[in-house]
Design an enzyme around this catalytic site. Structure first.
Site, PDB file in Angstrom:
ATOM      1  N   TYR A   1       0.851  -1.193   0.000  1.00 36.18           N
ATOM      2  CA  TYR A   1       0.000   0.000   0.000  1.00 36.18           C
ATOM      3  C   TYR A   1       0.884   1.239   0.000  1.00 36.18           C
ATOM      4  CZ  TYR A   1      -3.190   3.583   1.768  1.00 36.18           C
ATOM      5  OH  TYR A   1      -3.925   4.740   1.928  1.00 36.18           O
ATOM      6  N   HIS A   2       0.530   2.225  -0.818  1.00 33.09           N
ATOM      7  CA  HIS A   2       1.342   3.435  -0.997  1.00 33.09           C
ATOM      8  C   HIS A   2       0.788   4.575  -0.152  1.00 33.09           C
ATOM      9  CE1 HIS A   2       3.828   6.447  -2.810  1.00 33.09           C
ATOM     10  NE2 HIS A   2       4.250   5.665  -3.793  1.00 33.09           N
ATOM     11  N   GLY A   3       1.554   5.009   0.848  1.00 31.61           N
ATOM     12  CA  GLY A   3       1.148   6.150   1.649  1.00 31.61           C
ATOM     13  C   GLY A   3       1.361   7.463   0.928  1.00 31.61           C
TER      14      GLY A   3
ATOM     15  N   SER B   1       3.918  -0.941  -5.943  1.00 29.56           N
ATOM     16  CA  SER B   1       2.626  -0.543  -5.396  1.00 29.56           C
ATOM     17  C   SER B   1       1.674  -0.360  -6.577  1.00 29.56           C
ATOM     18  CB  SER B   1       2.738   0.771  -4.625  1.00 29.56           C
ATOM     19  OG  SER B   1       1.448   1.223  -4.249  1.00 29.56           O
TER      20      SER B   1
ATOM     21  N   GLU C   1      -2.765   6.284  -5.626  1.00 32.39           N
ATOM     22  CA  GLU C   1      -3.093   5.865  -4.263  1.00 32.39           C
ATOM     23  C   GLU C   1      -2.469   6.798  -3.242  1.00 32.39           C
ATOM     24  OE1 GLU C   1      -3.742   1.534  -3.276  1.00 32.39           O
ATOM     25  OE2 GLU C   1      -1.746   1.860  -2.409  1.00 32.39           O
TER      26      GLU C   1
END
Length: 299
Positions: free
Chosen positions: A89-91, A156, A162
């Site tokens: 998951y890409h913050g 990602s 995202e």
């Protein structure tokens, strides 16, 4: 004057940590250039010749991770000895991923190659840092060569979209991206899901996004500035690998990544979302994320 001073102070509070991270990234590149010049290095940036300075930079970022985010890495035993594809998951800012790379190298002396968006390669003054840390374009050919050479490759699927437009609900924004699944099938390697707890509480994007969304979709450039940098607790979790299956199709593999039969007994959740559901308060809560720095029971 008072209003102006308060405004400037607020801006500094919101953006000082992200700007500090940018400064340290460029400082890392400067150190690499000095090391290259002093040692007259012309070797392949991925070769072991660079391991000395690579370890120094990784140590710096690991100290930063420990001090500022109390960083923890769990599930390293789930990584295969050979090649594989990490899906994460890409913050808003992938600083957690930089922490992961640093600790993986320090713990296992292992380099994980990173698929990055094209705009990253347009950033000035980072060419050597990107090369030495193994940042590569996301082409099928590049990924297959890296996997053939025995590297872990991370990607990602949500990417910049995202990063910019997900929020504290931790919604995955993969769209119809299936390239990583096709590469995994062609290379005959497992896929390993990964997620960092509280990454959205540490760094966020502004809520009003319609204009920036239109701007991004037309230019593919991230104009939205991230803010935050609060010292919330970061824990990266590496899930159990999805093994290569010669009888599965690309669509079935993507669906399998989206169904958690293989991960922590979650039967109907996505692999990455299963990690989020297990380890993340949704919606994310900044105060709780800060208090988790003092929660000894989780260690």
């Amino acid at each position: 004057v008072i209003i102006g001073s308060l405004t400037i102070s607020a801006i500094l509070v919101f953006f000082i940590v992200p700007l500090t991270i940018v400064f340290f990234i460029y400082l890392s590149n400067i150190l690499l250039l000095i090391y290259q010049r002093n040692n007259e290095l012309k070797a392949d940036p991925l070769s072991d010749v660079w391991n000395g300075v690579r370890k120094m930079i990784a140590s710096f970022w690991d100290i930063y991770a420990r001090v500022w985010h109390g960083y923890e890495l769990h599930g390293v035993e789930n990584l295969p000895e050979g090649p594989g594809i990490l899906v994460y998951y890409h913050g808003a800012i992938p600083i957690d991923y930089l922490y992961f790379l640093s600790r993986l190298f320090l713990w296992k002396k292992r380099l994980c190659l990173s698929v990055a968006d094209h705009f990253v390669f347009r950033l000035p003054g980072l060419k050597l840092l990107l090369a030495v840390t193994g940042v590569i374009p996301g082409t099928r050919e590049e990924c297959l060569v890296a996997l053939k050479n025995g590297y872990l490759v991370s990607i990602s699927p949500g990417g910049v979209r995202e990063a910019l437009f997900s929020d504290e609900s931790y919604q995955l924004m993969w769209g119809n991206r299936k390239g990583f699944a096709q590469v995994a099938l062609e290379a005959k390697v497992p896929i390993i899901p990964m997620y960092t707890q509280n990454v959205r509480e540490g760094y966020r994007m502004f809520k009003e996004r319609r204009f920036f969304r239109q701007l991004y979709e037309s230019t593919r450039l991230p104009f939205t500035p991230p803010y935050g940098g609060l010292p919330v607790k970061f824990r990266t979790y590496i899930g159990k690998p999805i093994p290569y299956d010669p009888n599965i199709t690309t669509e079935e593999l993507v669906e399998k990544v989206c169904k958690g039969k293989f991960l922590f007994s979650f039967q109907t959740k996505t692999a990455v979302q299963a990690l989020i559901s297990k380890h993340q308060t949704i919606p994310g809560n900044i105060w709780k994320a800060l208090l988790e720095r003092f929660d000894k029971r989780r260690k």
